[in-house]
Design a protein around this motif. Structure first.
Motif, PDB file in Angstrom:
ATOM      1  N   UNK A 110      14.500  14.189 -11.509  1.00  0.00           N
ATOM      2  CA  UNK A 110      14.678  13.225 -10.417  1.00  0.00           C
ATOM      3  C   UNK A 110      14.514  13.902  -9.063  1.00  0.00           C
ATOM      4  N   UNK A 111      15.173  15.035  -8.859  1.00  0.00           N
ATOM      5  CA  UNK A 111      15.088  15.728  -7.578  1.00  0.00           C
ATOM      6  C   UNK A 111      13.674  16.247  -7.323  1.00  0.00           C
ATOM      7  N   UNK A 112      12.996  16.690  -8.387  1.00  0.00           N
ATOM      8  CA  UNK A 112      11.607  17.126  -8.230  1.00  0.00           C
ATOM      9  C   UNK A 112      10.731  15.985  -7.713  1.00  0.00           C
ATOM     10  N   UNK A 113      10.861  14.813  -8.341  1.00  0.00           N
ATOM     11  CA  UNK A 113      10.047  13.659  -7.927  1.00  0.00           C
ATOM     12  C   UNK A 113      10.402  13.214  -6.510  1.00  0.00           C
ATOM     13  N   UNK A 114      11.690  13.199  -6.181  1.00  0.00           N
ATOM     14  CA  UNK A 114      12.117  12.726  -4.873  1.00  0.00           C
ATOM     15  C   UNK A 114      11.660  13.636  -3.739  1.00  0.00           C
ATOM     16  N   UNK A 115      11.622  14.948  -3.996  1.00  0.00           N
ATOM     17  CA  UNK A 115      11.310  15.876  -2.926  1.00  0.00           C
ATOM     18  C   UNK A 115       9.850  16.350  -2.919  1.00  0.00           C
ATOM     19  N   UNK A 116       9.137  16.175  -4.021  1.00  0.00           N
ATOM     20  CA  UNK A 116       7.744  16.631  -4.053  1.00  0.00           C
ATOM     21  C   UNK A 116       6.748  15.487  -3.924  1.00  0.00           C
ATOM     22  N   UNK A 117       7.220  14.239  -4.027  1.00  0.00           N
ATOM     23  CA  UNK A 117       6.353  13.069  -3.897  1.00  0.00           C
ATOM     24  C   UNK A 117       6.860  12.188  -2.762  1.00  0.00           C
ATOM     25  N   UNK A 119       9.593   4.067  -8.207  1.00  0.00           N
ATOM     26  CA  UNK A 119      10.275   4.798  -7.142  1.00  0.00           C
ATOM     27  C   UNK A 119      11.679   4.277  -6.891  1.00  0.00           C
ATOM     28  N   UNK A 120      11.842   2.960  -6.996  1.00  0.00           N
ATOM     29  CA  UNK A 120      13.165   2.354  -6.811  1.00  0.00           C
ATOM     30  C   UNK A 120      14.139   2.885  -7.857  1.00  0.00           C
ATOM     31  N   UNK A 121      13.701   2.883  -9.106  1.00  0.00           N
ATOM     32  CA  UNK A 121      14.581   3.335 -10.175  1.00  0.00           C
ATOM     33  C   UNK A 121      14.856   4.833 -10.067  1.00  0.00           C
ATOM     34  N   UNK A 122      13.888   5.602  -9.570  1.00  0.00           N
ATOM     35  CA  UNK A 122      14.132   7.035  -9.424  1.00  0.00           C
ATOM     36  C   UNK A 122      15.173   7.316  -8.347  1.00  0.00           C
ATOM     37  N   UNK A 123      15.168   6.525  -7.294  1.00  0.00           N
ATOM     38  CA  UNK A 123      16.233   6.669  -6.301  1.00  0.00           C
ATOM     39  C   UNK A 123      17.564   6.279  -6.943  1.00  0.00           C
ATOM     40  N   UNK A 124      17.541   5.222  -7.763  1.00  0.00           N
ATOM     41  CA  UNK A 124      18.745   4.825  -8.492  1.00  0.00           C
ATOM     42  C   UNK A 124      19.210   5.883  -9.473  1.00  0.00           C
ATOM     43  N   UNK A 125      18.259   6.666 -10.001  1.00  0.00           N
ATOM     44  CA  UNK A 125      18.618   7.699 -10.979  1.00  0.00           C
ATOM     45  C   UNK A 125      19.268   8.929 -10.355  1.00  0.00           C
TER      46      UNK A 125
END
Length: 244
Positions: A60-67, A134-140
């Motif tokens: 989750x943190x990888x996706x949030x900070x690298x994308x 992206x919404x669900x990843x922020x939720x995750x």
């Protein structure tokens, strides 16, 4: 949905089940009392769940900070890594549902099973439609907080006193991360699911807001149980707040 979604789900579920079984032979000290005996399955499940939370936190943190697109366009964002993360999480949900129902009456864990069903359906729907990921990843971000939730359970299992410095620091950190990394992301996901999903996606438009609202309600109940157990009741029940 990419072609390896289902195989990863199956492999993930099998992998978590194998990890759970391996804990009986790995050189990890078991907690004293009932958790080394008739309720040892709860200890194994807590460690397996902690491992999943740590793994999913990295993804989750990888996706949030690298994308960066995940922040600017949470509805249209898509990546194979994110989709694979959904599959890993789906596998864990399958494993955990099986493990809980194998040892616990449904009436005691109804909220947890409801949570798992909603998560599994939401992950599949969003992956299939490749929208709202992206919404669900922020939720995750809830998985980052889950590290503290599961480690709290382990502290209790190992007999750490609630009056100890370690537990006092942990419970304060747990409460702060509950609000910042669980409630805030879930409320954001609720807002997005109610305002950003196009009517063209019929199932998502009508079902996802309902699912997200139920998730928010479940987590507000969980927050109350946490506050009651750790802050409001002096000699509170040292149990699993997910099963109250």
């Amino acid at each position: 949905m990419f072609q390896w979604y289902v195989p990863i789900v199956v492999g993930s579920a099998a992998g978590y089940r194998c990890l759970n079984s391996a804990l009986d032979v790995l050189p990890i000290p078991a907690p004293p009392g009932k958790y080394s005996g008739k309720e040892r399955h709860r200890w194994r499940n807590a460690i397996t769940s902690l491992f999943n939370s740590a793994l999913m936190s990295v993804i989750v943190l990888y996706c949030l900070f690298s994308h960066p697109q995940i922040w600017t366009d949470p509805i249209g964002y898509y990546s194979v890594v994110a989709d694979a993360g959904f599959a890993v999480m789906s596998g864990y949900v399958l494993y955990d549902t099986y493990d809980i129902l194998m040892y616990t009456d449904l009436s005691k864990v109804f909220a947890v099973i409801t949570h798992h069903i909603i998560i599994a359906i939401s992950l599949f729907m969003l992956s299939y439609e490749t929208i709202g990921i992206g919404v669900l990843y922020i939720g995750l971000l809830t998985e980052v907080h889950a590290i503290f939730l599961h480690s709290r359970q382990l502290l209790i299992m190992y007999g750490i006193s609630k009056s100890s410095t370690l537990y006092s620091v942990h419970k304060s950190t747990n409460l702060v991360t509950f609000v910042v990394l669980r409630l805030v992301p879930l409320l954001f996901a609720l807002y997005c699911s109610c305002t950003m999903i196009s009517r063209n996606f019929f199932a998502l438009y009508y079902i996802l807001p309902c699912f997200t609202a139920v998730m928010c309600m479940i987590n507000f109940v969980l927050l109350w149980r946490l506050l009651r157990s750790d802050f409001l009741v002096t000699n509170g029940k040292d149990g699993n707040i997910l099963e109250d």
